[in-house]
Design a protein around this motif. Structure first.
Motif, PDB file in Angstrom:
ATOM      1  N   SER A   1      -5.092   1.911   2.895  1.00  0.00           N
ATOM      2  CA  SER A   1      -3.721   1.777   2.744  1.00  0.00           C
ATOM      3  C   SER A   1      -3.152   3.191   2.246  1.00  0.00           C
ATOM      4  O   SER A   1      -2.067   3.476   2.653  1.00  0.00           O
ATOM      5  CB  SER A   1      -3.270   0.540   2.064  1.00  0.00           C
ATOM      6  OG  SER A   1      -3.733  -0.842   2.436  1.00  0.00           O
TER       7      SER A   1
ATOM      8  N   ASP B   1      -0.759  -1.679   8.724  1.00  0.00           N
ATOM      9  CA  ASP B   1      -1.652  -2.071   7.840  1.00  0.00           C
ATOM     10  C   ASP B   1      -2.096  -3.579   7.733  1.00  0.00           C
ATOM     11  O   ASP B   1      -1.215  -4.178   7.119  1.00  0.00           O
ATOM     12  CB  ASP B   1      -0.993  -1.618   6.417  1.00  0.00           C
ATOM     13  CG  ASP B   1      -2.091  -1.464   5.363  1.00  0.00           C
ATOM     14  OD1 ASP B   1      -3.234  -1.931   5.697  1.00  0.00           O
ATOM     15  OD2 ASP B   1      -1.847  -0.955   4.186  1.00  0.00           O
ATOM     16  N   GLU B   2      -3.245  -3.728   8.116  1.00  0.00           N
ATOM     17  CA  GLU B   2      -3.641  -5.190   8.320  1.00  0.00           C
ATOM     18  C   GLU B   2      -2.613  -6.121   8.599  1.00  0.00           C
ATOM     19  O   GLU B   2      -2.124  -6.976   7.886  1.00  0.00           O
ATOM     20  CB  GLU B   2      -4.178  -5.619   6.913  1.00  0.00           C
ATOM     21  CG  GLU B   2      -5.365  -4.577   6.569  1.00  0.00           C
ATOM     22  CD  GLU B   2      -6.213  -5.486   5.313  1.00  0.00           C
ATOM     23  OE1 GLU B   2      -6.486  -6.710   5.381  1.00  0.00           O
ATOM     24  OE2 GLU B   2      -6.623  -4.589   4.354  1.00  0.00           O
TER      25      GLU B   2
HETATM   26 MG   LIG Z   1      -5.210  -1.967   1.941  1.00  0.00          MG
END
Ligand SMILES: [Mg+2]
Ligand SMILES: Nc1ncnc2c1ncn2[C@@H]1O[C@H](COP(=O)(O)OP(=O)(O)OP(=O)(O)O)[C@@H](O)[C@H]1O
Length: 269
Positions: free
Chosen positions: A41, A166-167
């Motif tokens: 991240s 991000d995910e």
């Molecule tokens: Mg992360």
């Protein structure tokens, strides 16, 4: 082209990114895989300027970002933030606005698009992510997957050079995950440049068939071997990432079976 060269990022004494080198060519999908807290991240936030970094350079098309803080960097950052979109795990839609307004807000106010142009473009994008029928509802009446698809349309509305994910499916149930992955796979197939942090191996597997760079954490290589490390898979790291899969459909063996030129290494830790 997005190119990161020797990016170092520290939080006080904690060095999170230790000389990351990464190139994502036009139309390429880069999938970042790695265990928790290895800095994925942080890397995405660094690329679109939400975080500063301590040394190295980031090139996004013609824009060069260096670690030096100052007016030049601020000018470059303003452009980077417009041309690199980011989609988070939490969708962050604006609750009081209907879906259509969530998508048109930034094009009208940031890109200064005429309202009717922005609305027509937003409807096209909502159609593309399968959400046109919900254009007049408020976000709270949508499922997580539907909200994430609106968030993707909102990012696309800025016509980004690249989208960082991000995910994006980690807060979703399996059905919603499948819906969002289907949208992302379509974008990848259409040539959208993307950097995706995900544990959804079904997405990673689908994009293998398109064009991908797979990145996984590993020790910063000795400079003499850097070229080699930047172009070959890291079997040990990948094996560690998929330790003892019992009923694994996708995993290290699949990665290892990829043509070598499709792997690239993400040098952190
Ligand atoms: Mg992360
Ligand atoms: N704002 C911050 N201040 C201090 N440390 C931070 C900050 N943001 C992240 N970190 C630290 O940096 C490291 C990397 O965090 P990051 O969130 O980038 O990891 P990640 O790979 O995305 O993890 P996950 O897979 O769990 O999402 C962690 O040790 C985290 O505690």
């Amino acid at each position: 082209m997005i190119e990161l060269t020797s990016i170092v990022k520290r939080y006080q004494q904690h060095e999170v990114l230790r000389g990351v080198n990464l190139k994502v060519a036009d139309g390429e999908v880069c999938v970042l895989l790695g265990p928790s807290v290895d800095g994925k991240s942080t890397l995405l936030r660094t690329i679109n300027g939400l975080e500063t970094f301590d040394s190295g350079t980031i090139r996004i098309g013609d824009i060069m970002l260096s670690a030096t803080v100052g007016p030049e960097r601020e000018k470059a950052l303003a452009i980077v933030r417009q041309c690199v979109g980011i989609v988070f795990q939490q969708f962050n839609l604006f609750p009081p606005r209907i879906v259509l307004q969530n998508v048109t807000e930034a094009p009208i106010h940031v890109l200064k698009q005429p309202r009717d142009v922005a609305i027509a473009a937003a409807r096209n994008l909502l159609d593309r992510v399968g959400m046109l029928a919900k254009q007049d509802v408020r976000p709270r009446s949508l499922s997580g997957g539907q909200q994430q698809r609106v968030a993707i349309a909102r990012t696309l509305a800025m016509n980004p050079e690249a989208i960082l994910f991000d995910e994006p499916t980690s807060a979703l149930d399996p059905r919603s995950t499948a819906e969002v992955i289907s949208v992302m796979t379509d974008l990848a197939a259409a040539g959208q440049r993307m950097i995706v942090v995900t544990h959804a191996m079904s997405f990673a597997k689908k994009t293998w068939l398109i064009r991908s760079t797979f990145c996984t954490p590993g020790p910063l290589p000795n400079p003499a071997r850097r070229h080699r490390y930047s172009t070959i898979p890291r079997p040990k790291s990948l094996a560690a990432f998929f330790p003892k899969p019992r009923r694994r459909k996708v995993g290290f063996a699949d990665l290892a079976a990829l043509p070598v030129h499709k792997h690239r290494c993400f040098n952190t830790l």
